[in-house]
Design a protein around this motif. Structure first.
Motif, PDB file in Angstrom:
ATOM      1  N   GLN A 111       0.847  -1.187   0.000  1.00  0.00           N
ATOM      2  CA  GLN A 111       0.000   0.000   0.000  1.00  0.00           C
ATOM      3  C   GLN A 111       0.883   1.238   0.000  1.00  0.00           C
ATOM      4  O   GLN A 111       2.094   1.143   0.266  1.00  0.00           O
ATOM      5  CB  GLN A 111      -0.897  -0.001   1.247  1.00  0.00           C
ATOM      6  N   PRO A 112       0.323   2.411  -0.342  1.00  0.00           N
ATOM      7  CA  PRO A 112       1.133   3.631  -0.306  1.00  0.00           C
ATOM      8  C   PRO A 112       1.731   3.842   1.080  1.00  0.00           C
ATOM      9  O   PRO A 112       1.036   3.706   2.094  1.00  0.00           O
ATOM     10  CB  PRO A 112       0.122   4.731  -0.652  1.00  0.00           C
ATOM     11  N   GLY A 113       3.018   4.140   1.110  1.00  0.00           N
ATOM     12  CA  GLY A 113       3.691   4.299   2.400  1.00  0.00           C
ATOM     13  C   GLY A 113       3.626   5.710   2.937  1.00  0.00           C
ATOM     14  O   GLY A 113       3.423   6.669   2.185  1.00  0.00           O
ATOM     15  N   LYS A 114       3.783   5.833   4.233  1.00  0.00           N
ATOM     16  CA  LYS A 114       3.811   7.153   4.868  1.00  0.00           C
ATOM     17  C   LYS A 114       5.208   7.757   4.806  1.00  0.00           C
ATOM     18  O   LYS A 114       5.370   8.961   4.666  1.00  0.00           O
ATOM     19  CB  LYS A 114       3.341   7.045   6.313  1.00  0.00           C
ATOM     20  N   ALA A 115       6.212   6.893   4.927  1.00  0.00           N
ATOM     21  CA  ALA A 115       7.588   7.369   4.881  1.00  0.00           C
ATOM     22  C   ALA A 115       8.317   6.861   3.644  1.00  0.00           C
ATOM     23  O   ALA A 115       9.500   7.118   3.467  1.00  0.00           O
ATOM     24  CB  ALA A 115       8.334   6.916   6.142  1.00  0.00           C
ATOM     25  N   SER A 116       7.616   6.137   2.782  1.00  0.00           N
ATOM     26  CA  SER A 116       8.200   5.600   1.555  1.00  0.00           C
ATOM     27  C   SER A 116       7.102   5.489   0.503  1.00  0.00           C
ATOM     28  O   SER A 116       5.916   5.691   0.800  1.00  0.00           O
ATOM     29  CB  SER A 116       8.830   4.234   1.813  1.00  0.00           C
ATOM     30  N   LEU A 117       7.505   5.172  -0.723  1.00  0.00           N
ATOM     31  CA  LEU A 117       6.519   5.071  -1.792  1.00  0.00           C
ATOM     32  C   LEU A 117       5.501   3.978  -1.511  1.00  0.00           C
ATOM     33  O   LEU A 117       4.302   4.161  -1.696  1.00  0.00           O
ATOM     34  CB  LEU A 117       7.222   4.789  -3.133  1.00  0.00           C
ATOM     35  N   ILE A 118       5.982   2.817  -1.084  1.00  0.00           N
ATOM     36  CA  ILE A 118       5.094   1.704  -0.733  1.00  0.00           C
ATOM     37  C   ILE A 118       5.570   1.079   0.566  1.00  0.00           C
ATOM     38  O   ILE A 118       6.728   1.227   0.961  1.00  0.00           O
ATOM     39  CB  ILE A 118       5.043   0.623  -1.835  1.00  0.00           C
ATOM     40  N   GLU A 119       4.657   0.407   1.230  1.00  0.00           N
ATOM     41  CA  GLU A 119       5.008  -0.312   2.443  1.00  0.00           C
ATOM     42  C   GLU A 119       4.138  -1.556   2.557  1.00  0.00           C
ATOM     43  O   GLU A 119       3.144  -1.720   1.838  1.00  0.00           O
ATOM     44  CB  GLU A 119       4.813   0.576   3.674  1.00  0.00           C
ATOM     45  N   LEU A 120       4.531  -2.436   3.444  1.00  0.00           N
ATOM     46  CA  LEU A 120       3.798  -3.682   3.650  1.00  0.00           C
ATOM     47  C   LEU A 120       2.443  -3.390   4.274  1.00  0.00           C
ATOM     48  O   LEU A 120       2.320  -2.613   5.224  1.00  0.00           O
ATOM     49  CB  LEU A 120       4.604  -4.613   4.565  1.00  0.00           C
ATOM     50  N   GLY A 121       1.397  -4.023   3.730  1.00  0.00           N
ATOM     51  CA  GLY A 121       0.076  -3.892   4.316  1.00  0.00           C
ATOM     52  C   GLY A 121      -0.022  -4.671   5.610  1.00  0.00           C
ATOM     53  O   GLY A 121       0.888  -5.437   5.972  1.00  0.00           O
ATOM     54  N   SER A 122      -1.120  -4.516   6.285  1.00  0.00           N
ATOM     55  CA  SER A 122      -1.312  -5.202   7.568  1.00  0.00           C
ATOM     56  C   SER A 122      -1.523  -6.695   7.350  1.00  0.00           C
ATOM     57  O   SER A 122      -2.415  -7.111   6.593  1.00  0.00           O
ATOM     58  CB  SER A 122      -2.521  -4.618   8.302  1.00  0.00           C
TER      59      SER A 122
END
Length: 440
Positions: free
Chosen positions: A169-180
């Motif tokens: 998913q779209p990351g807060k501190a990066s372009l993408i991050e792992l979803g829950s």
């Protein structure tokens, strides 16, 4: 020797069976129908997703569903009876985003003008496909760039699949991050991925179809359903004429219009060329398949949707044993039947489809083995295509940078004399396209 191996060997040694031979062999028919069902369910999400994307361009969802289905039926029947190829044609992911977000949203043109652009681009595509230009381009374009197109689109599919599964998913501190990992959809996707990988590795016939069914049932049991936002009633068909043949050519000679035609034609020609050379089991059938793809892309514009392309998910059917046009015809019949069962498709969770998309993308990425990494000036342009398609969500951008980089690097390496004139011309055209797009 197993029946599967015999069938595979016969296909490789003598080419695909003729359509008549295939219909005359019950074992082939069974395999092809299973492959067609597998390919259909792997791409069936397009019936829901394509109208949702085109809705942002202003095309009514309920009418767009008809256009999506009918153009897919036309494409599959074209592949079956004209080309005898195990290829599914549907309005394409990527080119529909270009249609909506580049032409309409960013450039400010109407959806009617976007349809006109699609039709003109398809005419250019047909001029290439039905003349010797297809052979010239196929011979002139380096194998590394063709590989880059296939792999880049494969990686794009992996990204789409992971997003549908909510694993990324779209990351807060990066372009993408792992979803829950506590998200039920993510858990269902991981379950479906395991099931499909197990069936795929064990070479179970129709494994993807079984995997979709098992995952969908598991999702329904745990209260996970698909999107219900694309309901359509057959009674809406009386209004379908509102989007048929509505291409607006009034801005034909404006710069934005012409640039959009160029970009879309390049996407259609080279995406299809790269895709077909990457997944078509019998490469001798390229010309006929290429012609059918070009013709259907024009038909789709008339029907009121973004252009049809070779569905990467065709690889799912091919991996299930599809080798003839029966696979495509089967998918086309299922698309036609979906007119009556569209609400039921909404019950298939995205997480049940996502594993097929991811595995199909991974299969396409196997083409990386054909790149010669000891030749930097050859593989780096392919690398640009591979990374920029998914990172920018734009096939056009990836193609542009790759085709511009190729002649530049060859010249820097002192190999200008090895450049084919067609590649110099294409590099210049793509560079002009990038510059003009940036200035618009």
């Amino acid at each position: 020797m197993s029946h599967h191996q015999f069938y595979h060997d016969r296909t490789l040694s003598s080419g695909r069976p003729s359509l008549w031979q295939a219909f005359s062999d019950k074992s082939i028919i069974k395999r092809e129908i299973t492959a067609g069902m597998t390919g259909f369910f792997a791409i069936s999400y397009i019936i829901i997703v394509n109208p949702m994307i085109l809705a942002d361009a202003g095309i009514p969802v309920n009418l767009s569903v008809f256009a999506t289905i009918l153009s897919s039926v036309a494409g599959c029947l074209m592949m079956g009876f004209w080309a005898n190829a195990p290829i599914i044609l549907t309005p394409g992911m990527g080119v529909n985003a270009f249609f909506t977000y580049t032409i309409v949203v960013n450039m400010g043109l109407s959806w009617q003008q976007a349809l006109a652009i699609s039709m003109l681009a398809s005419v250019l595509y047909m001029l290439v496909a039905f003349t010797k230009l297809s052979t010239v381009l196929s011979a002139a374009i380096p194998a590394a760039l063709k590989t880059g197109i296939t792999v880049g689109i494969g990686l794009f599919l992996v990204e789409i699949g992971l997003e549908k599964a909510a694993l990324i998913q779209p990351g807060k501190a990066s372009l993408i991050e792992l979803g829950s990992l506590t998200n039920p959809n993510v858990l269902l996707f991981l379950f479906g991925l395991f099931v499909n990988l197990m069936l795929f590795i064990k070479k179970v016939n129709g494994g993807f179809l079984i995997g979709i069914a098992v995952t969908a049932i598991a999702g329904i049991l745990f209260g996970i359903h698909g999107s219900q936002s694309a309901h359509v009633s057959l009674s809406d068909f009386t209004s379908y004429g509102a989007i048929v043949g509505k291409g607006d050519f009034s801005h034909l000679f404006s710069l934005p219009f012409l640039l959009a035609v160029f970009s879309m034609s390049m996407i259609l020609i080279f995406e299809s060329m790269g895709m077909l050379e990457g997944i078509l089991p019998d490469k001798r059938n390229f010309k006929r398949t290429f012609e059918g793809s070009a013709t259907t892309s024009l038909i789709s514009g008339i029907l009121g949707t973004s252009p049809t392309v070779v569905a990467a998910e065709s690889a799912a059917g091919i991996e299930s044993g599809g080798r003839t046009g029966i696979m495509a015809v089967t998918a086309g019949i299922l698309f036609a039947l979906s007119l009556f069962f569209t609400p039921l498709l909404g019950y298939i969770p995205q997480a049940a489809i996502a594993p097929i998309i991811v595995i199909t993308g991974a299969i396409m990425m196997q083409q990386l083995k054909d790149l010669h990494f000891d030749d930097f000036s050859s593989w780096f342009p392919a690398f640009l295509i591979i990374v920029l398609i998914p990172f920018t969500s734009s096939i056009s951008t990836g193609l542009s940078f790759g085709f511009v980089a190729w002649p530049v690097l060859k010249i820097l390496e002192g190999k200008a004399k090895t450049l084919h004139p067609v590649m110099i011309l294409l590099g210049a055209l793509f560079l002009i396209n990038l510059i003009c797009s940036a200035l618009l």
